[in-house]
Design a protein around this motif. Structure first.
Motif, PDB file in Angstrom:
ATOM      1  N   VAL A  67      16.208  -4.604  53.639  1.00 56.98           N
ATOM      2  CA  VAL A  67      13.907  -4.440  53.829  1.00 56.98           C
ATOM      3  C   VAL A  67      14.140  -5.053  55.133  1.00 56.98           C
ATOM      4  CG1 VAL A  67      12.175  -5.389  53.341  1.00 56.98           C
ATOM      5  CG2 VAL A  67      13.961  -4.544  51.610  1.00 56.98           C
TER       6      VAL A  67
ATOM      7  N   ALA B 285      12.788  -2.208  58.173  1.00 54.20           N
ATOM      8  CA  ALA B 285      11.527  -2.852  58.388  1.00 54.20           C
ATOM      9  C   ALA B 285      11.342  -2.688  59.703  1.00 54.20           C
ATOM     10  CB  ALA B 285      10.989  -4.205  58.336  1.00 54.20           C
TER      11      ALA B 285
ATOM     12  N   ALA C  49       8.818  -5.769  48.642  1.00 50.65           N
ATOM     13  CA  ALA C  49       8.841  -6.873  49.529  1.00 50.65           C
ATOM     14  C   ALA C  49       7.186  -6.065  50.740  1.00 50.65           C
ATOM     15  CB  ALA C  49      10.305  -6.227  50.620  1.00 50.65           C
TER      16      ALA C  49
ATOM     17  N   PHE D 264       8.063  -8.296  58.479  1.00 48.44           N
ATOM     18  CA  PHE D 264       8.507  -8.288  57.150  1.00 48.44           C
ATOM     19  C   PHE D 264       8.674  -9.161  57.846  1.00 48.44           C
ATOM     20  CE2 PHE D 264      12.826  -9.286  55.230  1.00 48.44           C
ATOM     21  CZ  PHE D 264      11.954  -9.185  53.161  1.00 48.44           C
TER      22      PHE D 264
ATOM     23  N   LEU E  77       7.213  -3.275  51.997  1.00 46.41           N
ATOM     24  CA  LEU E  77       7.050  -1.753  53.164  1.00 46.41           C
ATOM     25  C   LEU E  77       6.698  -1.219  52.276  1.00 46.41           C
ATOM     26  CD1 LEU E  77       9.105  -4.108  53.947  1.00 46.41           C
ATOM     27  CD2 LEU E  77      10.586  -2.006  54.485  1.00 46.41           C
TER      28      LEU E  77
END
Length: 301
Positions: free
Chosen positions: A286, A290, A208, A297, A210
């Motif tokens: 996620v 975030a 994703a 995100f 991160l």
């Protein structure tokens, strides 16, 4: 019984065919030896096992290879299993074999072609298998993306290969499908990952966009010491994967809550996730992480 048969069985590590046995004894003797437990039948017709040998994955591989025939090399998740780093639990036994055997199927057995050949195969315990680094790379390329990092982490944790060997094996697979995905994962593989599910959770974060977390973050204070599955030390954020076994007893639950309270009292944000989060609610997982990190995100459409 002909002593030559015993030498043959020993040379083949306890696996032999019914036809080989019948070259040295009668059909009635074969049935008697099976009935008394001296020999036993394998899952595949026409292949027998030394009854004194305990069941094991390697013994099963030898029997499967003899049942299929030809020069076979254990590969993919099957080779990963015997090297000690399988994370898939695939019950099908996978082999590389000559063209005439490719795609030949017996129950629980599949033979595949090989773009890279089998000259690098390693013989261990009577079973030919692809080398550990190549095995891990093969698994990453041919399975679901979420299992890729877990496979590489497990290979490193088992001591089966080094990151340098993984990088070299990935380079050897240039031009094969999904090799780009493989090459992106090798640099972030980490032997400190303690379970495949922790690796899968970490992959969700990395996929994703991160920042990469550090594994096994050590927190010390007031005479106590704790390790977090993974964390971002600059932001004082940790993420833990909670499996069912982590809270099976009241004592485990009490210890877990005490640990959580201690960590948060030291100004850390500690996030807990489960398999359902990793597999089905990963966007929310996620997004929550975030927010804790204070980074943007944007879910993929």
């Amino acid at each position: 019984m002909d002593f030559a048969l015993y030498r043959l069985i020993a040379a083949q590590h306890g696996v032999f065919s019914t036809s080989q046995a019948l070259d040295h004894c009668t059909d009635a003797e074969v049935r008697s030896l099976v009935r008394t437990g001296r020999w036993r039948r394998s899952p595949w017709r026409g292949v027998l096992l030394d009854g004194e040998l305990p069941d094991s994955p390697v013994l099963l591989l030898r029997a499967a290879a003899l049942a299929v025939g030809g020069d076979l090399v254990a590969c993919h998740s099957t080779a990963a299993s015997v090297w000690g780093f399988d994370v898939l639990g695939d019950r099908t036994l996978h082999f590389l074999g000559p063209p005439q055997l490719v795609n030949r199927r017996l129950p629980g057995v599949q033979v595949h072609p090989s773009s890279l050949g089998t000259d690098d195969a390693v013989l261990v315990g009577g079973v030919w298998r692809t080398p550990p680094a190549r095995t891990a790379c093969d698994v990453v390329r041919t399975t679901a993306p979420i299992d890729g990092l877990a496979t590489l982490d497990a290979a490193l944790r088992a001591g089966a290969c080094t990151r340098e060997q993984l990088a070299a094996a990935a380079a050897d697979q240039a031009g094969l499908r999904q090799v780009i995905r493989l090459r992106e994962l090798v640099p972030v593989a980490d032997a400190a990952a303690e379970s495949p599910m922790e690796s899968r959770m970490r992959w969700r974060f990395l996929d994703a966009g991160l920042p990469a977390p550090r594994l096994q973050v050590r927190l010390v204070g007031a005479g106590r010491r704790h390790f977090l599955d993974m964390g971002w030390e600059e932001q004082s954020v940790g993420a833990e994967f909670d499996g069912l076994e982590a809270h099976m007893t009241r004592e485990q639950l009490d210890a877990d809550r005490s640990r959580h309270n201690w960590v948060t009292a030291h100004r850390w944000t500690l996030l807990h996730f489960t398999a359902s989060d990793v597999y089905r609610r990963h966007v929310a997982m996620v997004a929550r992480t975030a927010r804790a990190l204070g980074v943007p995100f944007r879910p993929r459409s």
